[in-house]
Enzyme design. Structure first.
Site, mmCIF file in Angstrom:
data_model
loop_
_atom_site.group_PDB
_atom_site.id
_atom_site.type_symbol
_atom_site.label_atom_id
_atom_site.label_comp_id
_atom_site.label_asym_id
_atom_site.label_seq_id
_atom_site.Cartn_x
_atom_site.Cartn_y
_atom_site.Cartn_z
ATOM 1 N N HIS A 54 -7.801 -37.421 0.241
ATOM 2 C CA HIS A 54 -7.026 -38.020 -0.849
ATOM 3 C C HIS A 54 -7.082 -39.533 -0.818
ATOM 4 C CE1 HIS A 54 -4.533 -34.444 -2.269
ATOM 5 N NE2 HIS A 54 -5.364 -34.843 -3.196
ATOM 6 N N ARG A 81 -17.614 -28.215 -16.805
ATOM 7 C CA ARG A 81 -18.211 -27.315 -15.822
ATOM 8 C C ARG A 81 -17.343 -26.070 -15.686
ATOM 9 N NH1 ARG A 81 -19.098 -29.372 -9.851
ATOM 10 N NH2 ARG A 81 -16.854 -29.314 -9.662
ATOM 11 N N ARG A 117 -21.633 -30.545 3.658
ATOM 12 C CA ARG A 117 -21.116 -31.828 3.164
ATOM 13 C C ARG A 117 -19.709 -32.126 3.657
ATOM 14 N NH1 ARG A 117 -20.325 -30.676 -3.348
ATOM 15 N NH2 ARG A 117 -18.741 -32.279 -3.323
ATOM 16 N N CYS A 162 -24.704 -36.074 -12.130
ATOM 17 C CA CYS A 162 -23.240 -36.156 -12.055
ATOM 18 C C CYS A 162 -22.711 -36.153 -10.623
ATOM 19 C CB CYS A 162 -22.603 -35.028 -12.854
ATOM 20 S SG CYS A 162 -22.980 -33.408 -12.214
HETATM 21 C C1 PEP Z 1 -22.268 -32.187 -6.963
HETATM 22 O O1 PEP Z 1 -22.395 -31.230 -6.205
HETATM 23 O O2 PEP Z 1 -23.012 -33.198 -6.934
HETATM 24 C C2 PEP Z 1 -21.215 -32.192 -7.978
HETATM 25 C C3 PEP Z 1 -21.192 -33.126 -8.908
HETATM 26 O O3 PEP Z 1 -20.256 -31.239 -7.910
HETATM 27 P P1 PEP Z 1 -19.087 -31.197 -6.791
HETATM 28 O O4 PEP Z 1 -19.132 -32.501 -6.047
HETATM 29 O O5 PEP Z 1 -17.834 -30.995 -7.538
HETATM 30 O O6 PEP Z 1 -19.510 -30.016 -5.986
HETATM 31 MG MG MG Z 2 -21.407 -29.381 -6.632
#
Ligand code: PEP
Ligand code: MG
Length: 555
Positions: A183, A321, A444, A481
């Site tokens: 956050h 999305r 990630r 994105c």
């Molecule tokens: C991504 O995976 O790059 C993305 C934009 O979606 P999120 O970060 O919400 O998984």
């Molecule tokens: Mg993603």
């Protein structure tokens, strides 16, 4: 000395360190001299006071900070938690000890759930500290308030603190804990606070030390010399000039349009995004509307939320999305299976397809909202891995009345078959966060492999190039994105690889707009070639930085 972390945004700040005080000590296990009922009353009063204080802070802060603080206020009054406190009081514990233990147990549960839930542990810790302080008549833990501007150094910042930071005094923020999706990071991004999170060596910084906080390069210089200070001051002045520059549509130096769009999780950030020049929404993350829900939202509830967002962008594009549940964004009503590797499990479109009613309801709610508003609605599916899944989603969206349907490219298989994918989809949008995770096989959310999560890696860029080339050949738009689009120099490389629009947190728009305006399309392509020719992420970044410095900036 240089300390490393994860920079949020592109800012630079210089100032003296002020450290946040350490957390309150753990309440002792001593037995209470009061009855469990009396202790229970003390606990109830303290929990209610903390909930009221958090709600009041939320009302003052507004925006997504308000949502976060209200969620924290709800944690303080969560019935399961209150029951747990009562059970512990029956053992003769003090209200301090019982609340501390109950919150700690709840916290461990969240950490065990992993992903987004684990990132909420810090929010819960903060509520616990506030309750213990309230019971002891101590001031709530919080941000120090010296009479001069300063760089705040903390272990992590509670949302209650980040939300109400006095931005005239706090020049920047360094935390030793917290990842890019904590956050603290989200709110720092939203409020454009110069910040570096996850600086594991921050404990070495002392009150009064002058430091340079360089978020763009993810480092803290803890004993800068005169030369470093002058260079940092020049960068601060340049950035201020960019922020004051007139806002126009995103474009390269030769006039090639590159629409700059905003990533949003709800309609609250819309006004600010438009103010900062967002030409639409490139990623509306709908799951953020439902993260706290224990059951699927109804069509009406969804329609209301989508309408709110679409109204803010009349005449502009909004890419919505479909629910991206699973892995780092688990939703209780969709992801109940116990998976060893949730990032490789039933997430994104896979989870929706397994619950097709839910997908149909979401698309219907969106089509209804589209019919009553004037935004240009595009819809896309997350975590698509095959051409067959593409056909499935696109035809279902069309069937339910949505004219423009596409896919997110987040899995390498989809990028490799981009020509066949784009033969079916109306557009593609590359999610570089997941594309990097899956290309480099690095979770990630995991700090220990964070070094792999770098979208500058030529393997990731090669895949982006595949999609760009397929888009150009078929005349289909290819957006970006993921966070990569918010890196000003990488944004130019992505356009050189064929991206036709870029979507990012609104606070990144000014820097990216300025960077694009420095290069022609031909130069962007040259820079992309320099990146692709490198062996790794760091060398790609260096090669492009050097090549960009040697290009003549067009007049
Ligand atoms: C991504 O995976 O790059 C993305 C934009 O979606 P999120 O970060 O919400 O998984
Ligand atoms: Mg993603």
């Amino acid at each position: 000395m240089e300390l490393h972390g994860i920079g949020i945004g592109q800012g630079v700040a210089i100032g003296p360190v002020v450290r946040m005080s350490d957390p309150l000590p753990e309440p002792p296990e001593a037995r209470s001299g009061l009855t469990p009922e009396q202790e229970g009353e003390r606990a109830r009063v303290a929990l209610a006071a903390v909930a009221a204080d958090l709600t009041a802070r939320g009302a003052r802060a507004g925006g997504s900070a308000q949502d976060v603080l209200e969620a924290q206020a709800m944690m303080a009054e969560d019935p399961t938690l209150v029951d747990d406190v009562t059970v512990r009081l029956a053992d003769g514990k003090t209200a301090e000890r019982a609340t501390f233990e109950a919150f700690a147990a709840f916290r461990d549960l969240l950490v065990e759930m992993g992903g987004y839930m684990a990132e909420r542990a810090a929010d819960l810790d903060d509520v616990s500290q506030r309750v213990v302080a309230e019971l002891g008549g101590l001031p709530a833990p919080g941000v120090p308030d010296p009479d001069h501007p300063f760089i705040l150094v903390a272990r992590d910042l509670a949302p209650a603190d980040t939300a109400l930071l006095d931005l005239d005094k706090v020049l920047g923020l360094i935390t030793s804990d917290g990842g890019p999706t904590s956050h603290t990071a989200i709110l720092a991004r939203e409020k454009s606070i110069v910040a570096i999170v996850g600086v594991t060596d921050a404990a070495g910084l002392s009150d009064g030390d002058t430091v340079i906080l360089d978020a763009a390069n993810s480092l803290v210089n803890s004993d800068p010399d005169a030369g470093a200070l002058t260079a940092a001051e020049a960068r601060i002045a340049e950035r201020a000039a960019r922020a004051d520059a007139p806002i126009g549509p995103g474009a390269l130096a030769d006039g090639t349009a590159v629409p700059l769009l905003a990533n949003l999780g709800n309609a609250d950030g819309a006004a600010r995004a438009v103010e900062l020049g967002a030409e639409g929404v490139g990623l509306f993350r709908t799951e953020f509307l439902f993260l706290g829900s224990s059951s699927a939202p109804t069509v009406m509830q969804q329609q209301e939320q989508y309408t709110r967002m679409l109204r803010e962008f009349a005449g502009k594009k909004v890419v919505v999305r479909a629910l991206d549940a699973g892995a780092d964004k688990p939703l209780a009503f969709l992801n109940d299976a116990d998976e060893e590797n949730p990032a490789l499990g039933l997430r994104g479109l896979r989870a929706l397809r397994a619950n097709e009613d839910l997908l149909r309801e979401q698309l219907t709610a969106l089509a209804n909202a589209d019919a009553t508003t004037d935004a240009e609605v595009w819809v896309m599916a997350p975590m698509v891995a095959t051409v067959e899944e593409t056909e499935y989603f696109v035809s279902l969206a069309h069937e339910l009345g949505l004219k423009t349907a596409g896919v997110m490219v987040e899995v390498p298989s989809l990028a490799l078959l981009a020509d066949r994918v784009l033969a079916h989809a109306d557009f593609a949008s590359i999610g570089t966060n997941d594309l990097t995770q899956y290309t480099l096989a690095a979770d990630r959310m995991l700090g220990s492999v964070a070094g792999f999560q770098d979208p500058w890696h030529p393997a990731v860029l090669k895949l982006v190039g595949e999609v760009g080339a397929a888009g150009a050949a078929l005349g289909k738009p290819v957006g970006i994105c993921g966070e990569a689009a918010a890196d000003p120099l990488l944004a130019v490389v992505l356009v050189g690889l064929g991206a036709t629009s870029l979507s990012m947190s609104a606070s990144a728009l000014a820097d990216v707009r300025a960077s694009l305006s420095r290069f022609t399309l031909e130069q962007a392509r040259l820079l992309a070639q320099a990146a692709l020719a490198a062996d790794g992420a760091a060398s790609a970044r260096t090669a492009v930085t050097d090549a960009a410095a040697n290009l003549t900036v067009p007049a």
